[in-house]
Write a protein that holds these residues in place. Structure first.
Motif, PDB file in Angstrom:
ATOM      1  N   GLU A 173       3.385   1.559   4.051  1.00  0.00           N
ATOM      2  CA  GLU A 173       1.969   1.870   4.233  1.00  0.00           C
ATOM      3  C   GLU A 173       1.205   1.778   2.904  1.00  0.00           C
ATOM      4  O   GLU A 173       0.092   1.245   2.857  1.00  0.00           O
ATOM      5  CB  GLU A 173       1.818   3.265   4.840  1.00  0.00           C
ATOM      6  CG  GLU A 173       0.404   3.570   5.273  1.00  0.00           C
ATOM      7  CD  GLU A 173       0.317   4.790   6.160  1.00  0.00           C
ATOM      8  OE1 GLU A 173      -0.804   5.114   6.548  1.00  0.00           O
ATOM      9  OE2 GLU A 173       1.345   5.421   6.475  1.00  0.00           O
ATOM     10  N   GLN A 174       1.804   2.278   1.835  1.00  0.00           N
ATOM     11  CA  GLN A 174       1.149   2.207   0.528  1.00  0.00           C
ATOM     12  C   GLN A 174       0.994   0.763   0.070  1.00  0.00           C
ATOM     13  O   GLN A 174      -0.073   0.374  -0.428  1.00  0.00           O
ATOM     14  CB  GLN A 174       1.947   3.010  -0.500  1.00  0.00           C
ATOM     15  CG  GLN A 174       1.872   4.499  -0.287  1.00  0.00           C
ATOM     16  CD  GLN A 174       2.884   5.259  -1.131  1.00  0.00           C
ATOM     17  OE1 GLN A 174       4.033   4.830  -1.294  1.00  0.00           O
ATOM     18  NE2 GLN A 174       2.454   6.386  -1.673  1.00  0.00           N
ATOM     19  N   LEU A 175       2.041  -0.044   0.227  1.00  0.00           N
ATOM     20  CA  LEU A 175       1.949  -1.454  -0.137  1.00  0.00           C
ATOM     21  C   LEU A 175       0.898  -2.155   0.703  1.00  0.00           C
ATOM     22  O   LEU A 175       0.090  -2.932   0.189  1.00  0.00           O
ATOM     23  CB  LEU A 175       3.304  -2.158   0.008  1.00  0.00           C
ATOM     24  CG  LEU A 175       3.295  -3.666  -0.250  1.00  0.00           C
ATOM     25  CD1 LEU A 175       2.749  -4.001  -1.642  1.00  0.00           C
ATOM     26  CD2 LEU A 175       4.680  -4.258  -0.039  1.00  0.00           C
ATOM     27  N   ALA A 176       0.894  -1.878   1.993  1.00  0.00           N
ATOM     28  CA  ALA A 176      -0.079  -2.502   2.888  1.00  0.00           C
ATOM     29  C   ALA A 176      -1.508  -2.186   2.444  1.00  0.00           C
ATOM     30  O   ALA A 176      -2.369  -3.069   2.400  1.00  0.00           O
ATOM     31  CB  ALA A 176       0.152  -2.036   4.318  1.00  0.00           C
ATOM     32  N   GLY A 178      -4.120  -4.877   1.301  1.00  0.00           N
ATOM     33  CA  GLY A 178      -5.146  -5.124   2.318  1.00  0.00           C
ATOM     34  C   GLY A 178      -4.583  -5.562   3.658  1.00  0.00           C
ATOM     35  O   GLY A 178      -5.226  -6.318   4.382  1.00  0.00           O
ATOM     36  N   PHE A 179      -3.394  -5.080   3.981  1.00  0.00           N
ATOM     37  CA  PHE A 179      -2.750  -5.399   5.254  1.00  0.00           C
ATOM     38  C   PHE A 179      -2.502  -4.118   6.047  1.00  0.00           C
ATOM     39  O   PHE A 179      -2.649  -3.018   5.521  1.00  0.00           O
ATOM     40  CB  PHE A 179      -1.386  -6.083   5.036  1.00  0.00           C
ATOM     41  CG  PHE A 179      -1.450  -7.405   4.335  1.00  0.00           C
ATOM     42  CD1 PHE A 179      -2.166  -8.462   4.877  1.00  0.00           C
ATOM     43  CD2 PHE A 179      -0.793  -7.596   3.140  1.00  0.00           C
ATOM     44  CE1 PHE A 179      -2.228  -9.684   4.235  1.00  0.00           C
ATOM     45  CE2 PHE A 179      -0.846  -8.816   2.493  1.00  0.00           C
ATOM     46  CZ  PHE A 179      -1.562  -9.864   3.040  1.00  0.00           C
ATOM     47  N   SER A 180      -2.054  -4.296   7.272  1.00  0.00           N
ATOM     48  CA  SER A 180      -1.611  -3.141   8.053  1.00  0.00           C
ATOM     49  C   SER A 180      -0.141  -2.861   7.718  1.00  0.00           C
ATOM     50  O   SER A 180       0.575  -3.751   7.245  1.00  0.00           O
ATOM     51  CB  SER A 180      -1.746  -3.421   9.551  1.00  0.00           C
ATOM     52  OG  SER A 180      -0.820  -4.411   9.954  1.00  0.00           O
ATOM     53  N   THR A 196       2.190  -2.421   9.806  1.00  0.00           N
ATOM     54  CA  THR A 196       3.042  -3.202  10.696  1.00  0.00           C
ATOM     55  C   THR A 196       3.227  -4.631  10.184  1.00  0.00           C
ATOM     56  O   THR A 196       4.288  -5.214  10.385  1.00  0.00           O
ATOM     57  CB  THR A 196       2.503  -3.223  12.138  1.00  0.00           C
ATOM     58  OG1 THR A 196       1.163  -3.711  12.137  1.00  0.00           O
ATOM     59  CG2 THR A 196       2.550  -1.843  12.763  1.00  0.00           C
ATOM     60  N   PHE A 197       2.233  -5.174   9.508  1.00  0.00           N
ATOM     61  CA  PHE A 197       2.380  -6.510   8.936  1.00  0.00           C
ATOM     62  C   PHE A 197       3.486  -6.509   7.889  1.00  0.00           C
ATOM     63  O   PHE A 197       4.376  -7.363   7.905  1.00  0.00           O
ATOM     64  CB  PHE A 197       1.062  -6.999   8.316  1.00  0.00           C
ATOM     65  CG  PHE A 197       1.187  -8.338   7.637  1.00  0.00           C
ATOM     66  CD1 PHE A 197       1.147  -9.506   8.375  1.00  0.00           C
ATOM     67  CD2 PHE A 197       1.379  -8.424   6.266  1.00  0.00           C
ATOM     68  CE1 PHE A 197       1.290 -10.748   7.755  1.00  0.00           C
ATOM     69  CE2 PHE A 197       1.517  -9.645   5.641  1.00  0.00           C
ATOM     70  CZ  PHE A 197       1.474 -10.809   6.391  1.00  0.00           C
ATOM     71  N   VAL A 198       3.438  -5.534   6.977  1.00  0.00           N
ATOM     72  CA  VAL A 198       4.464  -5.443   5.925  1.00  0.00           C
ATOM     73  C   VAL A 198       5.836  -5.236   6.556  1.00  0.00           C
ATOM     74  O   VAL A 198       6.815  -5.886   6.181  1.00  0.00           O
ATOM     75  CB  VAL A 198       4.130  -4.316   4.921  1.00  0.00           C
ATOM     76  CG1 VAL A 198       5.276  -4.108   3.932  1.00  0.00           C
ATOM     77  CG2 VAL A 198       2.837  -4.629   4.174  1.00  0.00           C
ATOM     78  N   SER A 199       5.913  -4.369   7.550  1.00  0.00           N
ATOM     79  CA  SER A 199       7.177  -4.119   8.246  1.00  0.00           C
ATOM     80  C   SER A 199       7.707  -5.397   8.886  1.00  0.00           C
ATOM     81  O   SER A 199       8.888  -5.729   8.762  1.00  0.00           O
ATOM     82  CB  SER A 199       6.979  -3.038   9.310  1.00  0.00           C
ATOM     83  OG  SER A 199       8.138  -2.885  10.084  1.00  0.00           O
ATOM     84  N   ASP A 200       6.845  -6.119   9.570  1.00  0.00           N
ATOM     85  CA  ASP A 200       7.254  -7.365  10.236  1.00  0.00           C
ATOM     86  C   ASP A 200       7.729  -8.413   9.244  1.00  0.00           C
ATOM     87  O   ASP A 200       8.696  -9.137   9.499  1.00  0.00           O
ATOM     88  CB  ASP A 200       6.111  -7.934  11.075  1.00  0.00           C
ATOM     89  CG  ASP A 200       5.830  -7.137  12.335  1.00  0.00           C
ATOM     90  OD1 ASP A 200       6.619  -6.233  12.669  1.00  0.00           O
ATOM     91  OD2 ASP A 200       4.803  -7.424  12.996  1.00  0.00           O
ATOM     92  N   VAL A 201       7.073  -8.511   8.094  1.00  0.00           N
ATOM     93  CA  VAL A 201       7.486  -9.474   7.066  1.00  0.00           C
ATOM     94  C   VAL A 201       8.854  -9.084   6.511  1.00  0.00           C
ATOM     95  O   VAL A 201       9.742  -9.929   6.377  1.00  0.00           O
ATOM     96  CB  VAL A 201       6.428  -9.577   5.938  1.00  0.00           C
ATOM     97  CG1 VAL A 201       6.963 -10.389   4.765  1.00  0.00           C
ATOM     98  CG2 VAL A 201       5.138 -10.193   6.468  1.00  0.00           C
ATOM     99  N   PRO A 218      11.603   8.167   1.914  1.00  0.00           N
ATOM    100  CA  PRO A 218      11.104   9.272   2.735  1.00  0.00           C
ATOM    101  C   PRO A 218       9.722   8.925   3.274  1.00  0.00           C
ATOM    102  O   PRO A 218       8.975   8.178   2.640  1.00  0.00           O
ATOM    103  CB  PRO A 218      11.023  10.441   1.757  1.00  0.00           C
ATOM    104  CG  PRO A 218      11.803  10.050   0.570  1.00  0.00           C
ATOM    105  CD  PRO A 218      11.872   8.551   0.556  1.00  0.00           C
ATOM    106  N   LYS A 219       9.392   9.479   4.420  1.00  0.00           N
ATOM    107  CA  LYS A 219       8.086   9.207   5.008  1.00  0.00           C
ATOM    108  C   LYS A 219       6.985   9.722   4.103  1.00  0.00           C
ATOM    109  O   LYS A 219       7.166  10.663   3.348  1.00  0.00           O
ATOM    110  CB  LYS A 219       7.975   9.863   6.381  1.00  0.00           C
ATOM    111  CG  LYS A 219       8.849   9.186   7.405  1.00  0.00           C
ATOM    112  CD  LYS A 219       8.571   9.731   8.777  1.00  0.00           C
ATOM    113  CE  LYS A 219       9.442   8.985   9.774  1.00  0.00           C
ATOM    114  NZ  LYS A 219       9.186   9.387  11.123  1.00  0.00           N
ATOM    115  N   GLY A 220       5.825   9.096   4.225  1.00  0.00           N
ATOM    116  CA  GLY A 220       4.671   9.452   3.417  1.00  0.00           C
ATOM    117  C   GLY A 220       4.016  10.738   3.879  1.00  0.00           C
ATOM    118  O   GLY A 220       4.584  11.516   4.646  1.00  0.00           O
TER     119      GLY A 220
END
Length: 100
Positions: free
Chosen positions: A30-33, A37-39, A41-46, A87-89
């Motif tokens: 989430e922080q990277l996204a 400027g992404f969601s 889920t985009f980072v996760s999918d990549v 760990p979760k955010g």
């Protein structure tokens, strides 16, 4: 002789290196996204090789991580363990157990 990820697909090499760089900087997906400027889920999918990434998006991810794009494609030993889960955010809530 150690097999390197140069024999793996570029998508796999990119996904592994992206995750390793993210985890080494203690960033959640989430922080990277947010930085790129992404969601989330985009980072996760990549990272899970579900989604292809355009050259422009690769550049955005590299800039968000403050690394050179080439870093995301360097060979590493195929046997190297994929970094663990962080760990979760701040959204996570501690679940109380009956023993508490």
């Amino acid at each position: 002789m150690s097999k390197t990820n140069s024999t793996l697909s570029l998508r796999t090499r990119f996904a592994r290196n992206l995750r390793a760089c993210r985890v080494s900087q203690n960033l959640s997906q989430e922080q990277l996204a947010t930085l790129a400027g992404f969601s989330r889920t985009f980072v996760s999918d990549v990272e899970r090789e579900i989604r292809n990434c355009t050259i422009d998006n690769i550049e955005r991810l590299a800039k968000a991580l403050k690394i050179d794009v080439s870093t995301l494609f360097i060979p590493v030993a195929a046997e190297d363990e994929v970094p663990g889960v962080l760990p979760k955010g701040p959204r996570s809530r501690r679940i109380k157990t009956s023993s508490e």
